[in-house]
Design a protein around this motif. Sequence first.
Motif: not given
Length: 384
Positions: A62-72, A145-162
């Motif tokens: 989502i981050i990659v494609f949302a940002a790409a849409a914004g740059l199109s 959207t890309a910014a919000l999903m980047a925040f979610a990506f960091i949160a899951i990486t840090v807070l969610l157990r393996k």
Amino acid sequence: MGIGLVDPILPAIAESLEATPTEAEMLFTAYLAVTGLAMFVTSFVSSRIGPKKTLLIGLALIIVFAAAAGLSNDVEAIIGFRAGWGLGNAFFISTALATIVGAASGGTGAAIVLYEAALGLGIAIGPLVGAALGDVSWRGPFFGTAALMAFAFIAITVLLRKDDPAEFRPTKLSASVRALGNPTLLALALAALFYNIGFFVMLAYSPFVLMFDVWGLGLTFFGWGVGLAITSVFVAPWLTARVRRSRVLWVALPLLALDLAACALFIDDVAVLVGLIIAGGLVLGVLNTVLTECVMGATELPRVVASGAYSGVRFLGGAIAPPAATELAKLLSPAAPYWAGAASVLVAAVIVVCSAKALARADADETETDAPAEAEAILIGDAA
């Protein structure tokens, strides 16, 4: 938030990129079609690599494609990037609530209530965020959207157990497709397909009828989202505690069809049309929740498999509606899409009524279920 984020900027995209309304509506179609098709295989993937990796893959896409849409700079590229966004969406929503339930300390019920509240808040606020960002540039909601999903990506990486491989329960690749051989699930999926056509006529076509600025559209669909959230969280459970689920559908589906028909009749009265759109949100909230509850109790199949099959078919109905609506408006009249949406919802009502015997199991009281799988079924149904 994502489902309504793009809504306020559809006319602005069409104007800025010199696109036709149908080309702008393809932003919904590409997203929903890929999400729907991917739903048939996401359980196969997530059951093998685990929920955390699945969530992160979905968010990264989502981050990659949302940002790409914004740059199109052209609408065709944005349509393509929205398709990639839909793939990420499928991976994320097929896993998210099951993971929330597994991580929550307050029990399944509390976790689901938190999810429902977050869902309602997101549906309501999404159009306002889209309006605020779209007021700066039509590109704003995509970058937001890309910014919000980047925040979610960091949160899951840090807070969610393996992920623990010992907890994996692999499913077959064909499981969700084969699940449609169940008459009850097939009836519900077909009803949801036709219902979703009416849903997305209201959501995706109405901005081109109202022709408000981004704030006017944002506020209109904020009201729509608030109504949907209130009835989904509070009214639908109250109704199904007192009336059979199929009977709720017998009443709610014709009510939505009447609302869409009224939109067609009063298409030239903007104030009335806004009121009808908001009223439609109230009915849609009931239908979303009750249809999902029906799917949860419909079969002996694993819930993740049944919900994937149901949602795959349902999303395809949403993919058909937006461009079909603008083409009908061009060929016949601006009111024609609302009439078509009303007719489609009536077809869904007929399917439900004619499938009363098959839906008897969905009307039965719930037995004890596997919490994460049940939670996933709720998430997938509501996220459409």
